[in-house]
Design a protein around this motif. Sequence first.
Motif, mmCIF file in Angstrom:
data_model
loop_
_atom_site.group_PDB
_atom_site.id
_atom_site.type_symbol
_atom_site.label_atom_id
_atom_site.label_comp_id
_atom_site.label_asym_id
_atom_site.label_seq_id
_atom_site.Cartn_x
_atom_site.Cartn_y
_atom_site.Cartn_z
ATOM 1 N N GLN A 80 0.825 -1.209 0.000
ATOM 2 C CA GLN A 80 0.000 0.000 0.000
ATOM 3 C C GLN A 80 0.862 1.264 0.000
ATOM 4 O OE1 GLN A 80 -3.486 2.299 2.586
ATOM 5 N NE2 GLN A 80 -2.593 0.448 3.399
ATOM 6 N N THR A 81 1.857 1.302 0.871
ATOM 7 C CA THR A 81 2.729 2.478 0.955
ATOM 8 C C THR A 81 3.456 2.717 -0.361
ATOM 9 O OG1 THR A 81 3.082 1.988 3.296
ATOM 10 C CG2 THR A 81 4.613 3.515 2.265
ATOM 11 N N ASN A 82 3.991 1.648 -0.932
ATOM 12 C CA ASN A 82 4.713 1.783 -2.203
ATOM 13 C C ASN A 82 3.790 2.236 -3.331
ATOM 14 O OD1 ASN A 82 7.322 1.054 -1.348
ATOM 15 N ND2 ASN A 82 6.791 -1.113 -1.373
ATOM 16 N N PHE A 83 2.545 1.752 -3.309
ATOM 17 C CA PHE A 83 1.597 2.131 -4.345
ATOM 18 C C PHE A 83 1.271 3.623 -4.269
ATOM 19 C CE2 PHE A 83 -3.051 2.566 -5.378
ATOM 20 C CZ PHE A 83 -2.874 2.651 -6.755
ATOM 21 N N VAL A 84 0.994 4.114 -3.063
ATOM 22 C CA VAL A 84 0.660 5.537 -2.912
ATOM 23 C C VAL A 84 1.839 6.414 -3.339
ATOM 24 C CG1 VAL A 84 0.115 7.359 -1.245
ATOM 25 C CG2 VAL A 84 -1.070 5.166 -1.115
ATOM 26 N N THR A 85 3.030 6.037 -2.910
ATOM 27 C CA THR A 85 4.221 6.822 -3.273
ATOM 28 C C THR A 85 4.443 6.812 -4.784
ATOM 29 O OG1 THR A 85 5.241 6.273 -1.151
ATOM 30 C CG2 THR A 85 6.692 7.081 -2.891
ATOM 31 N N ALA A 86 4.348 5.625 -5.393
ATOM 32 C CA ALA A 86 4.547 5.513 -6.838
ATOM 33 C C ALA A 86 3.467 6.261 -7.600
ATOM 34 C CB ALA A 86 4.557 4.040 -7.247
ATOM 35 N N SER A 87 2.243 6.218 -7.080
ATOM 36 C CA SER A 87 1.136 6.936 -7.731
ATOM 37 C C SER A 87 1.423 8.429 -7.783
ATOM 38 C CB SER A 87 -0.172 6.671 -6.970
ATOM 39 O OG SER A 87 -1.225 7.452 -7.477
ATOM 40 N N GLN A 88 1.911 8.977 -6.685
ATOM 41 C CA GLN A 88 2.198 10.409 -6.628
ATOM 42 C C GLN A 88 3.375 10.790 -7.519
ATOM 43 O OE1 GLN A 88 2.665 11.054 -2.436
ATOM 44 N NE2 GLN A 88 0.472 10.980 -2.036
ATOM 45 N N GLN A 89 4.249 9.832 -7.765
ATOM 46 C CA GLN A 89 5.414 10.097 -8.613
ATOM 47 C C GLN A 89 5.150 9.777 -10.083
ATOM 48 O OE1 GLN A 89 8.369 7.642 -6.720
ATOM 49 N NE2 GLN A 89 8.787 9.116 -5.092
ATOM 50 N N GLY A 90 3.952 9.243 -10.369
ATOM 51 C CA GLY A 90 3.613 8.902 -11.749
ATOM 52 C C GLY A 90 4.269 7.640 -12.248
ATOM 53 N N SER A 91 4.710 6.778 -11.327
ATOM 54 C CA SER A 91 5.400 5.557 -11.733
ATOM 55 C C SER A 91 4.695 4.296 -11.235
ATOM 56 C CB SER A 91 6.841 5.569 -11.202
ATOM 57 O OG SER A 91 6.849 5.688 -9.783
ATOM 58 N N GLY A 92 3.426 4.435 -10.888
ATOM 59 C CA GLY A 92 2.693 3.310 -10.315
ATOM 60 C C GLY A 92 2.083 2.403 -11.367
ATOM 61 N N PRO A 93 1.409 1.325 -10.930
ATOM 62 C CA PRO A 93 0.782 0.377 -11.846
ATOM 63 C C PRO A 93 -0.563 0.889 -12.344
ATOM 64 C CG PRO A 93 0.305 -0.250 -9.607
ATOM 65 C CD PRO A 93 1.196 0.964 -9.516
ATOM 66 N N ASP A 94 -1.207 0.094 -13.189
ATOM 67 C CA ASP A 94 -2.566 0.395 -13.646
ATOM 68 C C ASP A 94 -3.608 -0.253 -12.747
ATOM 69 O OD1 ASP A 94 -1.926 1.712 -16.324
ATOM 70 O OD2 ASP A 94 -0.841 -0.188 -16.486
ATOM 71 N N VAL A 95 -3.248 -1.399 -12.165
ATOM 72 C CA VAL A 95 -4.148 -2.156 -11.289
ATOM 73 C C VAL A 95 -3.332 -2.578 -10.070
ATOM 74 C CG1 VAL A 95 -5.516 -4.278 -11.033
ATOM 75 C CG2 VAL A 95 -5.551 -3.019 -13.203
ATOM 76 N N VAL A 96 -3.954 -2.517 -8.893
ATOM 77 C CA VAL A 96 -3.293 -2.989 -7.679
ATOM 78 C C VAL A 96 -4.263 -3.886 -6.920
ATOM 79 C CG1 VAL A 96 -3.993 -1.030 -6.230
ATOM 80 C CG2 VAL A 96 -1.892 -2.284 -5.684
ATOM 81 N N VAL A 97 -3.707 -4.902 -6.267
ATOM 82 C CA VAL A 97 -4.514 -5.864 -5.521
ATOM 83 C C VAL A 97 -4.212 -5.698 -4.038
ATOM 84 C CG1 VAL A 97 -5.111 -8.302 -5.258
ATOM 85 C CG2 VAL A 97 -4.286 -7.460 -7.466
ATOM 86 N N GLY A 98 -5.253 -5.512 -3.215
ATOM 87 C CA GLY A 98 -5.011 -5.327 -1.786
ATOM 88 C C GLY A 98 -6.280 -5.381 -0.963
ATOM 89 N N ALA A 99 -6.146 -5.095 0.325
ATOM 90 C CA ALA A 99 -7.249 -5.191 1.272
ATOM 91 C C ALA A 99 -8.231 -4.038 1.106
ATOM 92 C CB ALA A 99 -6.701 -5.213 2.692
ATOM 93 N N HIS A 100 -9.498 -4.289 1.462
ATOM 94 C CA HIS A 100 -10.525 -3.252 1.256
ATOM 95 C C HIS A 100 -10.351 -2.071 2.197
ATOM 96 C CE1 HIS A 100 -12.701 -4.583 4.925
ATOM 97 N NE2 HIS A 100 -13.261 -3.401 4.846
ATOM 98 N N ASP A 101 -9.702 -2.296 3.369
ATOM 99 C CA ASP A 101 -9.584 -1.176 4.301
ATOM 100 C C ASP A 101 -8.518 -0.170 3.884
ATOM 101 O OD1 ASP A 101 -7.982 -3.525 5.164
ATOM 102 O OD2 ASP A 101 -7.205 -2.148 6.669
ATOM 103 N N TRP A 102 -7.895 -0.404 2.726
ATOM 104 C CA TRP A 102 -7.020 0.612 2.136
ATOM 105 C C TRP A 102 -7.834 1.751 1.498
ATOM 106 C CZ3 TRP A 102 -2.938 -2.335 -1.334
ATOM 107 C CH2 TRP A 102 -2.247 -3.272 -0.558
ATOM 108 N N ILE A 103 -9.095 1.490 1.192
ATOM 109 C CA ILE A 103 -9.854 2.368 0.291
ATOM 110 C C ILE A 103 -9.876 3.819 0.759
ATOM 111 C CG2 ILE A 103 -12.159 2.874 -0.640
ATOM 112 C CD1 ILE A 103 -12.610 -0.127 -0.893
ATOM 113 N N GLY A 104 -10.213 4.060 2.032
ATOM 114 C CA GLY A 104 -10.297 5.439 2.501
ATOM 115 C C GLY A 104 -8.995 6.184 2.295
ATOM 116 N N ASN A 105 -7.889 5.524 2.613
ATOM 117 C CA ASN A 105 -6.576 6.135 2.439
ATOM 118 C C ASN A 105 -6.256 6.368 0.972
ATOM 119 O OD1 ASN A 105 -3.916 7.002 3.187
ATOM 120 N ND2 ASN A 105 -3.150 4.958 2.707
ATOM 121 N N LEU A 106 -6.565 5.372 0.111
ATOM 122 C CA LEU A 106 -6.256 5.505 -1.308
ATOM 123 C C LEU A 106 -7.093 6.597 -1.969
ATOM 124 C CD1 LEU A 106 -5.821 1.757 -2.398
ATOM 125 C CD2 LEU A 106 -4.085 3.399 -1.628
ATOM 126 N N VAL A 107 -8.357 6.703 -1.571
ATOM 127 C CA VAL A 107 -9.211 7.766 -2.119
ATOM 128 C C VAL A 107 -8.711 9.121 -1.646
ATOM 129 C CG1 VAL A 107 -11.536 8.755 -2.083
ATOM 130 C CG2 VAL A 107 -11.246 6.298 -2.382
#
Length: 417
Positions: A80-107
């Motif tokens: 989750q941490t790596n995904f958020v960081t990569a997303s902000q840097q524009g280097s993240g994936p197109d799809v990520v698989v993880g737990a549902h309780d990430w949603i509030g943080n990811l949104v």
Amino acid sequence: MRIRTAGVVAVLGLALAASGCGGDSNDEPAAKESSKAATGGKLVIWADDKRAAALKPFAEKFGQENGVTVEVQAVSKDLQTNFVTASQQGSGPDVVVGAHDWIGNLVQNGAIDPVQLAAEQKSAFNETAVKAVTFNGQLYGVPYAMENLALIRNTELAPEAPKTIEELVATGKKLKAEKKASEILCLQSGQNGDAYHIYPLYTSAGGYLFGTAANGDYDPKDLGVGKPESIAAFQKIAKLGEKGEGALKRSITGENSIATFTGKKCAFLVSGPWAIADAKKANIKYDISPVPGFAGGKEAQPFVGVQSFYVASKGQNKALAQEFVANHVTTPDLAVALYNAEPRPPALTAALDQVKGGDPDLAKFQEAGKNGQVLPAIPAMAAIWDPFGKAEAAIIGGADPAKTITAAGKTIAGQIK
């Protein structure tokens, strides 16, 4: 979900403004033609090691059918941490698989987009699973598996399922006295506590984390930690601790709880579906039942967690990601493959029907979680884990329940504000 950490708190520190979302698209037809426009593109999927291996053949098939390249990349730690960081840097994936309780943080971090599923597609999933991946009225993920805690017991040491936690403790103490076990109960705490694993006992004793709004969503303004209900709950939990019955101990951790059980050093283990493979490997004769609550108390309610696929809002090929998540992840074959990689009850009803006949444990875990509470996915939940867990560990060790949980409540309230 072997153990919770405070890692999400650090991620929240990176929070951007909440992502702008369009109107509710939950009942719009899925974009079945969207991938045609992306022919020749590339789809990058991030998942943990086990899921990545199971996904690869299906991702390759999707790529061949749609004329695109698909890369499944395993991220073994801090996904989750790596995904958020990569997303902000524009280097993240197109799809990520993880737990549902990430949603509030990811949104809140603007990292994921709503997923477009037709009403017919949504109806094919377990209703609780759909509820878990719905946030602010929007569907943000496609669920594929569910999980909750249960009581796993060694039937050679404890033939009958205890009806109350007091009955469990009495049996465990008897086994210790007879030198048939060295621990009463394997419920992980460690030095920093574990809010996830103590939650069934906390709810049985009357405690709660968040109240609910009129629409049924968790209300971060109604914090239960530090309220009289939580004090009463931890007063009961304290009696099971190191200065009381000795059933709850800080020496039982996420690293050793399952191994202590499979080593036949305790008859009772509070854990989830992920523990079963180890029990089978150790040739433990076991059975699964709901976590028992306190005598005269409320029913013990474990958290219900959901594993899900998300579409990255800053991915390079969002149309292709929507196509994959909406129309490929929703097929029983993929859900069954993910179940085979790590047996957890599939969220897709058709997939569950395929596997449950050969796995009686699935029905038992479902029974243990049928009245569970969906793990809160609101951003405020990130403030709970660390203070609550540390208070729990301190109380198990003998600290004053009222003072300790009241202080934790103040810390959590301050972080939420």
